[in-house]
Design a protein around this motif. Structure first.
Motif, PDB file in Angstrom:
ATOM      1  N   VAL A  98     103.550  80.870  38.243  1.00 57.82           N
ATOM      2  CA  VAL A  98     103.600  81.908  39.119  1.00 57.82           C
ATOM      3  C   VAL A  98     103.533  81.575  40.434  1.00 57.82           C
ATOM      4  CG1 VAL A  98     102.623  84.159  39.905  1.00 57.82           C
ATOM      5  CG2 VAL A  98     102.972  83.582  37.238  1.00 57.82           C
ATOM      6  N   LEU A  99     102.632  80.765  40.915  1.00 58.48           N
ATOM      7  CA  LEU A  99     102.441  80.229  42.572  1.00 58.48           C
ATOM      8  C   LEU A  99     103.640  79.516  42.720  1.00 58.48           C
ATOM      9  CD1 LEU A  99     100.795  79.894  44.862  1.00 58.48           C
ATOM     10  CD2 LEU A  99      99.655  77.949  43.798  1.00 58.48           C
ATOM     11  N   LEU A 100     104.110  78.591  41.854  1.00 57.71           N
ATOM     12  CA  LEU A 100     105.455  77.726  42.468  1.00 57.71           C
ATOM     13  C   LEU A 100     106.321  78.459  42.377  1.00 57.71           C
ATOM     14  CD1 LEU A 100     104.745  74.706  40.249  1.00 57.71           C
ATOM     15  CD2 LEU A 100     104.249  74.658  42.555  1.00 57.71           C
ATOM     16  N   ILE A 101     106.635  79.505  41.454  1.00 59.35           N
ATOM     17  CA  ILE A 101     108.015  80.512  41.542  1.00 59.35           C
ATOM     18  C   ILE A 101     108.016  81.246  42.936  1.00 59.35           C
ATOM     19  CG2 ILE A 101     109.077  82.671  40.687  1.00 59.35           C
ATOM     20  CD1 ILE A 101     108.299  81.512  37.914  1.00 59.35           C
ATOM     21  N   GLY A 102     106.706  81.755  43.063  1.00 59.99           N
ATOM     22  CA  GLY A 102     106.420  82.518  44.321  1.00 59.99           C
ATOM     23  C   GLY A 102     106.741  81.863  45.717  1.00 59.99           C
ATOM     24  N   ILE A 103     106.276  80.809  45.646  1.00 58.86           N
ATOM     25  CA  ILE A 103     106.345  79.711  46.815  1.00 58.86           C
ATOM     26  C   ILE A 103     107.832  79.606  47.307  1.00 58.86           C
ATOM     27  CG2 ILE A 103     106.046  77.718  47.878  1.00 58.86           C
ATOM     28  CD1 ILE A 103     103.169  77.617  46.638  1.00 58.86           C
ATOM     29  N   PHE A 104     108.706  78.889  45.863  1.00 60.85           N
ATOM     30  CA  PHE A 104     109.911  78.419  46.130  1.00 60.85           C
ATOM     31  C   PHE A 104     110.912  79.820  46.650  1.00 60.85           C
ATOM     32  CE2 PHE A 104     113.967  78.113  44.109  1.00 60.85           C
ATOM     33  CZ  PHE A 104     114.488  77.253  44.681  1.00 60.85           C
ATOM     34  N   LYS A 105     110.469  81.169  46.166  1.00 63.26           N
ATOM     35  CA  LYS A 105     111.369  82.273  46.161  1.00 63.26           C
ATOM     36  C   LYS A 105     110.861  82.583  47.756  1.00 63.26           C
ATOM     37  CE  LYS A 105     113.598  82.795  42.465  1.00 63.26           C
ATOM     38  NZ  LYS A 105     115.176  82.825  42.356  1.00 63.26           N
ATOM     39  N   TRP A 106     109.731  82.848  48.221  1.00 57.96           N
ATOM     40  CA  TRP A 106     109.151  83.149  49.408  1.00 57.96           C
ATOM     41  C   TRP A 106     110.132  81.995  50.606  1.00 57.96           C
ATOM     42  CZ3 TRP A 106     103.349  83.553  51.073  1.00 57.96           C
ATOM     43  CH2 TRP A 106     103.093  84.095  52.061  1.00 57.96           C
ATOM     44  N   VAL A 107     109.796  80.777  50.083  1.00 62.83           N
ATOM     45  CA  VAL A 107     110.409  79.917  51.190  1.00 62.83           C
ATOM     46  C   VAL A 107     111.897  80.152  51.594  1.00 62.83           C
ATOM     47  CG1 VAL A 107     111.016  77.534  51.635  1.00 62.83           C
ATOM     48  CG2 VAL A 107     108.673  77.937  50.856  1.00 62.83           C
ATOM     49  N   GLY A 108     112.724  80.713  50.262  1.00 59.29           N
ATOM     50  CA  GLY A 108     114.095  80.863  50.428  1.00 59.29           C
ATOM     51  C   GLY A 108     114.210  82.124  51.433  1.00 59.29           C
ATOM     52  N   LEU A 109     113.249  83.011  51.031  1.00 64.67           N
ATOM     53  CA  LEU A 109     113.287  84.534  51.838  1.00 64.67           C
ATOM     54  C   LEU A 109     113.108  84.131  53.350  1.00 64.67           C
ATOM     55  CD1 LEU A 109     113.566  87.598  51.269  1.00 64.67           C
ATOM     56  CD2 LEU A 109     111.288  87.614  51.469  1.00 64.67           C
ATOM     57  N   PHE A 137     103.574  88.582  46.662  1.00 66.17           N
ATOM     58  CA  PHE A 137     102.862  89.313  45.557  1.00 66.17           C
ATOM     59  C   PHE A 137     102.507  88.157  44.461  1.00 66.17           C
ATOM     60  CE2 PHE A 137     102.399  91.119  41.346  1.00 66.17           C
ATOM     61  CZ  PHE A 137     101.135  91.673  41.502  1.00 66.17           C
ATOM     62  N   LEU A 138     103.647  87.336  44.044  1.00 70.25           N
ATOM     63  CA  LEU A 138     103.490  86.549  43.131  1.00 70.25           C
ATOM     64  C   LEU A 138     102.712  85.170  43.578  1.00 70.25           C
ATOM     65  CD1 LEU A 138     107.188  86.097  41.725  1.00 70.25           C
ATOM     66  CD2 LEU A 138     105.270  87.336  40.729  1.00 70.25           C
ATOM     67  N   VAL A 139     102.854  85.003  44.854  1.00 75.64           N
ATOM     68  CA  VAL A 139     101.795  83.702  45.161  1.00 75.64           C
ATOM     69  C   VAL A 139     100.418  84.302  45.238  1.00 75.64           C
ATOM     70  CG1 VAL A 139     101.176  82.672  47.347  1.00 75.64           C
ATOM     71  CG2 VAL A 139     103.600  82.752  47.070  1.00 75.64           C
ATOM     72  N   SER A 140     100.069  85.315  45.627  1.00 76.07           N
ATOM     73  CA  SER A 140      98.637  85.938  45.554  1.00 76.07           C
ATOM     74  C   SER A 140      98.218  86.107  44.044  1.00 76.07           C
ATOM     75  CB  SER A 140      98.776  87.614  46.118  1.00 76.07           C
ATOM     76  OG  SER A 140      99.013  87.305  47.591  1.00 76.07           O
ATOM     77  N   LEU A 141      99.002  86.332  43.187  1.00 76.78           N
ATOM     78  CA  LEU A 141      98.761  86.510  41.872  1.00 76.78           C
ATOM     79  C   LEU A 141      98.412  85.223  41.324  1.00 76.78           C
ATOM     80  CD1 LEU A 141      98.375  88.163  39.267  1.00 76.78           C
ATOM     81  CD2 LEU A 141     100.954  88.188  38.969  1.00 76.78           C
ATOM     82  N   GLY A 142      99.442  84.358  41.574  1.00 79.69           N
ATOM     83  CA  GLY A 142      99.111  82.735  41.017  1.00 79.69           C
ATOM     84  C   GLY A 142      97.678  82.346  41.468  1.00 79.69           C
ATOM     85  N   ILE A 143      97.452  82.613  42.819  1.00 85.43           N
ATOM     86  CA  ILE A 143      96.112  82.004  43.288  1.00 85.43           C
ATOM     87  C   ILE A 143      94.968  82.770  42.302  1.00 85.43           C
ATOM     88  CG2 ILE A 143      94.731  81.998  45.439  1.00 85.43           C
ATOM     89  CD1 ILE A 143      97.066  81.830  47.167  1.00 85.43           C
TER      90      ILE A 143
END
Length: 284
Positions: free
Chosen positions: A83-94, A12-18
């Motif tokens: 927001v996009l960078l936070i989402g990507i970083f956390k998403w990659v970890g997940l 969701f954070l990645v989508s929101l950042g985009i």
């Protein structure tokens, strides 16, 4: 952009950042594509006061939007990038954790296919019993040999069951255990597949009724267990950590610990590759 990814927070954070990054661009495109109102002076003079007021308000709002647009666009873009960078970083970890989980599940499925048959398990235990009995009682009375052998077999099975229960309870959050696995020429008592990384436990169980006189056999076990770990790494393509659990009656524990301590001092390099646990059978 029609369908945001809501199945977890980071998507969701990645989508929101985009969305926040694209929104200013979309607004700018919309502004440039607006069709201006073109009418003749004669038609303009015929407009009512209300229409003239609406046109003036629209022009005023458009001018105001153009004046603040660079600031709004810059703020939204910066927020969107963060927001996009936070989402990507956390998403990659997940995703990495998910990949580890899938790898562990695949490893467990493979181990299930390599489980030993009941006959193979019985033969393995009998071989281990012979190995220890030959040292502890090289010349047993003939009359009691059969009963002693059967009793030793049952005792070994009991100790392995107790150790398996001990490990599964103690390390349930970190490992999924499978037992009695054959890979190539090596038999494995337990293999703990890690839930956190790709370093699995190779667990070997030994039961010694008498610790004294078993030094050479214990040393051979350490070397054999490490070689079985190398074999596991080659076949399963996962790293390993060897754990040798030696169980003995409580009164024999001090002697066993002395033997292990002597080995560790004399073979520091080998001992560093193996975790050795000396346990009293009463503690299980």
């Amino acid at each position: 952009m029609d369908k945001l990814q809501y199945d977890n927070l980071y998507k969701f954070l990645v989508s929101l950042g985009i969305v926040l990054i694209v929104l200013p661009v979309a607004a700018l495109v919309f502004l440039f594509n607006m069709e201006p109102i073109l009418i003749s002076q004669a038609d303009y003079d015929l407009l009512s006061d209300f229409s003239l007021q609406m046109i003036a308000t629209r022009n005023k709002l458009t001018s105001y939007f153009i004046s603040i647009f660079p600031w709004v666009a810059g703020i939204l873009t910066c927020i969107g990038i963060v927001v996009l960078l936070i989402g990507i970083f956390k998403w990659v970890g997940l995703q990495k954790n998910l990949d580890k989980k899938l790898d562990a599940e695949a490893a467990i499925q493979t181990l299930n296919l390599l489980k030993m048959s009941s006959a193979e398990v019985a033969a393995k235990i009998e071989e281990e019993v012979k190995e220890t009995v030959s040292i502890e009682a090289p010349t047993p009375p003939v009359s009691s040999a059969v009963n002693d052998h059967s009793s030793a077999m049952n005792k070994y099975i009991e100790i392995e069951d107790l150790c398996f229960n001990y490990f599964t309870k103690r390390y349930a959050n970190k490992y999924s255990f499978e037992r009695n696995i054959r890979m190539g020429k090596y038999c494995y008592d337990f293999i703990g597949v890690s839930k956190l990384n790709n370093i699995d436990l190779i667990v070997e169980i030994k039961y010694l009724k008498i610790a004294a006189g078993n030094s050479r056999m214990i040393y051979d076990v350490f070397e054999r267990v490490y070689n079985s770990g190398v074999n596991y790494e080659t076949i399963a393509h996962r790293n390993f950590k060897c754990v040798v659990v030696i169980v003995t009656p409580k009164e024999e524990l001090p002697r066993l610990e002395n033997i292990v301590e002597t080995y560790c001092k004399a073979h520091r390099e080998n001992a560093s590759r193996i975790e050795i646990k000396c346990m009293a059978e009463e503690s299980l």
